[in-house]
Design an enzyme around this catalytic site. Structure first.
Site, short mmCIF file in Angstrom:
data_model
loop_
_atom_site.label_atom_id
_atom_site.label_comp_id
_atom_site.label_asym_id
_atom_site.label_seq_id
_atom_site.Cartn_x
_atom_site.Cartn_y
_atom_site.Cartn_z
N CYS B 108 0.68 -1.30 0.16
CA CYS B 108 0.01 -0.14 0.00
C CYS B 108 0.84 1.29 0.15
CB CYS B 108 -0.80 0.06 1.21
SG CYS B 108 -1.78 1.56 1.42
N CYS B 111 -0.62 4.26 2.28
CA CYS B 111 -0.27 4.26 3.83
C CYS B 111 -0.03 2.70 4.16
CB CYS B 111 -1.74 4.57 4.56
SG CYS B 111 -3.18 4.00 3.60
N SER B 112 -0.82 1.93 4.79
CA SER B 112 -0.48 0.73 5.00
C SER B 112 -1.59 -0.16 4.90
CB SER B 112 0.36 0.52 6.44
OG SER B 112 -0.34 1.29 7.41
N CYS B 113 -2.61 0.02 4.16
CA CYS B 113 -3.70 -0.92 3.92
C CYS B 113 -3.15 -2.17 4.00
CB CYS B 113 -4.41 -0.72 2.62
SG CYS B 113 -5.35 1.05 2.75
#
Lengths: 95, 205
Positions: B108, B111-113
């Site tokens: 991702c 962000c950090s999905c």
């Protein structure tokens, strides 16, 4: 659901200079890809993130790009790809 | 000097980064305004911590031994997860299959999905800028750093989870595991193999 694009359509990602909670990464703007699948319609994060209701919902697509097109100095094979989810209002038909 | 007013646990604000302070402030506001209770927050944290890669490993091992399940998994990841009693709320799960000509990698960049419902909390490196920027631009170099060396006959397909989908890699079933039970196969399915940075563990001969 009425969508502007269908599977296999070639599309270009807009190059809008907008700030805020965008879900379209800058590295993919102005690049051409092909619709890989239709994901359904979802509330628009660009207004949802700021207390809005995110309506109307936006069709979301998975768009496939050739890595060698995205990164001119890409080190890999010509078939390597990157798939990205992009909302319809960021896409225009490729000429 | 004694003080006698009630308050929640004291947090040393100087030791927190800006956004950590913001998170604490938002949590305090939510409880002070009665929107959430501490108990609800605790229960949710417990629920999140109870989820981990073992859930994804069950799905992968089932797909390896049951071709019909595999077909359903690739068609609709969320439904296939729920079939095994693993609820996927809010987002939709897309499962992508590795084979002898295709290797999938999840990132991702914004962000950090991460498929938290299936894999639990993401590893720290997954959230770092280095991984997020390099996985999309030089995936083969990242893979090599994880010990995954791919010949040019294998296409690398990166999936950038930018919006409402979450991704899980179905790694290739290791050779020499014919006839293995589901339980035994589960042991070979690591978290990293379901993100795509590694292959599944090999069967020990």
């Amino acid at each position: 659901m009425t969508t502007a694009f269908k599977l296999g359509d070639f599309v270009v990602v807009s190059n809008r200079d907008v700030r805020g909670h965008m879900r379209t990464p800058s590295y993919i703007r102005q690049k051409t890809g092909v619709i890989e699948r239709l994901c359904g319609s979802f509330r628009n994060p660009e207004t949802l993130a700021y207390g809005g209701n995110g309506l109307p919902k936006q069709p979301l697509y998975r768009v496939r790009f050739l890595q060698s097109h995205v990164w001119p100095d890409y080190k890999g094979t010509l078939t390597d790809t990157v798939d990205i989810e992009i909302y319809e209002h960021w896409l225009t038909p490729a000429s | 000097m004694p003080h006698d007013h009630p308050h929640g646990p004291t947090i040393d604000a100087k030791r927190l980064a800006h956004y950590q302070c913001m998170a604490v402030a938002v949590q305090e506001l939510l409880t002070e305004k009665g929107i959430l209770t501490d108990k609800q927050i605790e229960a949710t944290i417990k629920e999140m911590e109870a989820r981990g890669p073992a859930l994804g490993a069950r799905m992968v091992a089932r797909a390896w031994i049951d071709s019909n399940y595999k077909r359903r998994l690739l068609l609709d990841g969320s439904a296939a997860a729920e079939e095994l009693g693993i609820p996927v709320d809010g987002t939709r799960l897309i499962v992508v299959e590795n084979n002898e000509t295709m290797h999938n990698l999840i990132v991702c960049t914004l962000c950090s999905c991460y498929p938290r419902n299936i894999l639990g909390l993401p590893p720290d490196w997954y959230k770092k800028t280095a991984y997020r920027s390099r996985a999309v631009k030089e995936p083969r170099a990242i893979l090599a750093e994880f010990g995954t060396f791919l010949p040019d006959s294998v296409t690398v397909r990166v999936h950038d989870s930018t919006a409402d989908m979450r991704y899980l890699v179905l790694p290739t079933r290791p050779s020499g595991t014919e006839g293995w039970t589901e339980q035994r196969l589960i042991e070979l399915v690591s978290r990293d193999s379901m993100i795509g940075v590694r292959t599944a563990k090999q069967a020990e001969s």
